[in-house]
Design an enzyme around this catalytic site. Structure first.
Site, PDB file in Angstrom:
ATOM      1  CG  ASP A   1      83.199  28.372  27.241  1.00 31.46           C
ATOM      2  OD1 ASP A   1      82.047  28.752  27.521  1.00 31.46           O
ATOM      3  OD2 ASP A   1      83.477  27.768  26.186  1.00 31.46           O
ATOM      4  CG  ASP A  50      74.159  22.112  27.036  1.00 25.44           C
ATOM      5  OD1 ASP A  50      74.123  23.226  26.484  1.00 25.44           O
ATOM      6  OD2 ASP A  50      74.801  21.894  28.085  1.00 25.44           O
TER       7      ASP A  50
END
Lengths: 208, 260
Positions: B11, B130
């Site tokens: 990330d 998601d």
């Protein structure tokens, strides 16, 4: 080993060639990316030629033709100079493809390019799979008999000429994933994305 | 046999790895290129770069990092976070990415999946989804999981594959960061519905969670902090899964030492 291989990478607008070039450089090749077989090609005087490529067969062949590569490729391969086709660059060496219609390939090797069957499993094949050694060749030097390489493709080669099949892979059915005759070689997988196993193969190619 | 993949995810924000990586071997724990090189040596099957800052100004930084990584590390790279157009997909691929993951932009404009697939092939178009459980189904969230949408996960994934996505990166927001394991029911449901490879994400806490995800139909399993914090060592994970009969690549073979 003598001087570093001078390796021309053909850029015909079919997919990214950044990784191929960098992986060749990392394994001792002196690399030049060339989009036409012109004066720059002559100046560079390559000892090795790489045809990479990802994408559709018909479009790839059309672009090679338009940029004027076909006569040079035929001549190069006819003289048995070191050649490596990768992915689409392998498929284009065969007789015909049935991807979006029927297209005639370069017919360097006999065989055709067919699709995986979406009814038999996920298409494209994405990921690491074994290449089982069927015929020994200098490109296999130092590699285990069934190394894993990285694959990304929906179409594959089918051939009845077993003499050119250096390695095969099982996805749905076994198919040729590594072919060659003398110094003219081609792989369906991506050595430039196959970590040290792939680098070992590219290094071996440089020694052809 | 096609292998199941283990994918560490980096990330990133402003060109730096968020959370850092707890390895003494790293001189700079926030440097994505160094981190990628380490995971490569430890035998990752693939790497995922996710720009969670995802501001337009940072896009150039992300592409530059991808290019530097792809010059040094020779394994498949997926890049995502804020990619909104065919032109940005092209740039990412030209920098050496193999796949691009699309999330909010695909929700806002599903034809981006189609345009990307037609231009570059569906194999490099990853649909990132998601989701959060609501009763017996899962709702899709956009904008890094901050905004609920009206979409059901299964319906959206089926639509996305039809539009051109060649792979699904499925994150369970319920499990993400908990270490309680991947959402197995979710993976089973989606792998039955989608005809393309499925990457499980969110919840990995132990080695056995990977095996369970593979058993549930995932083709790959992604994790971030588990690897970053050294909770699980990639080499141990591969050895344990391989020895336990999971269809993963064997521990790296011994190859000539003179390779980079």
């Amino acid at each position: 080993m003598g001087a570093a291989p001078r390796t021309a990478v053909i850029d015909y607008g079919m997919g990214n060639i950044h990784s191929v070039s960098k992986a060749l450089e990392a394994t001792g090749h002196k690399v030049r990316i060339l989009s036409h077989p012109d004066a720059a090609f002559e100046d560079f005087a390559p000892s090795h030629l790489v045809l990479p490529g990802v994408g559709a067969f018909g479009e790839g062949l059309g672009r090679l033709e338009k940029a004027g590569w076909i006569p040079l490729l035929r001549h190069w391969i006819g003289e048995d100079k070191p050649f490596l086709g990768i992915c689409l660059g392998m498929q284009l060496l065969f007789g015909e493809s049935h991807e979006f219609g029927t297209h005639r390939g370069l017919e360097i090797f006999s065989g055709s390019v067919v699709s995986f069957d979406p009814g038999q499993g996920k298409v494209p094949q994405i990921g690491w799979n074994e290449v089982r050694r069927t015929i020994d060749h200098p490109l296999w030097r130092g590699l285990p008999p069934e190394p894993d390489f990285y694959f990304v493709h929906s179409f594959h080669v089918r051939t009845s000429d077993r003499s050119i099949v250096l390695g095969e892979t099982l996805y749905q059915d076994p198919y040729p994933s590594f072919v060659g005759r003398s110094r003219v070689t081609a792989v369906q997988f991506h050595p430039e994305k196959s970590q040290r196993t792939g680098l070992a193969l590219l290094k071996n190619f440089g020694a052809l | 046999m096609l292998k199941k993949r283990i994918i560490p995810c980096l990330d990133m924000k402003g060109g730096r790895v968020v959370k850092g990586v707890c390895f003494e071997a790293l001189r700079d724990a926030g440097d994505p290129v160094e981190t990628a090189a380490l995971y490569d040596r430890l035998g990752a099957d693939e790497l995922c770069f996710l720009d969670i800052g995802a501001s337009v100004e940072n896009r150039g930084t992300l592409f530059e990092i991808v290019e530097r990584t792809a010059s040094r590390v020779f394994l498949p790279l997926t890049v995502g976070g804020g990619i909104r157009s065919v032109e940005e997909i092209r740039r990412a691929l030209n920098c050496g990415a193999d796949k691009v993951s699309l999330n909010s932009a695909a929700l806002a404009n599903p034809s981006l999946l189609t345009e990307g697939a037609l231009r570059f092939g569906s194999q490099c178009i990853v649909l990132a989804v998601d989701v959060k459980r609501e009763g017996g189904s899962w709702r899709v969230y956009s904008h890094g999981g901050t905004r609920p949408t009206s979409r059901d996960a299964i319906e959206w994934i089926v639509e996305g594959v039809r539009a051109g996505a060649g792979e699904i990166l499925l994150t369970s927001m319920d499990r993400d960061g908990t270490g309680e394991g991947y959402d197995i029911a979710l993976l089973e449901t989606v792998s039955r519905a989608a005809e393309v490879p499925l990457i499980a994400s969110g919840g990995a806490g132990t080695m056995d969670d990977f095996r369970k995800a593979f058993d549930a139909g995932a083709d790959a399993a992604l994790a971030a902090s588990l690897f970053h914090f050294g909770t699980v060592d990639l080499r141990d994970l591969r050895r344990t899964l391989y020895n336990g009969g999971a269809p993963v690549r064997p521990p790296l073979p011994d190859l000539p030492e003179d390779l980079p």
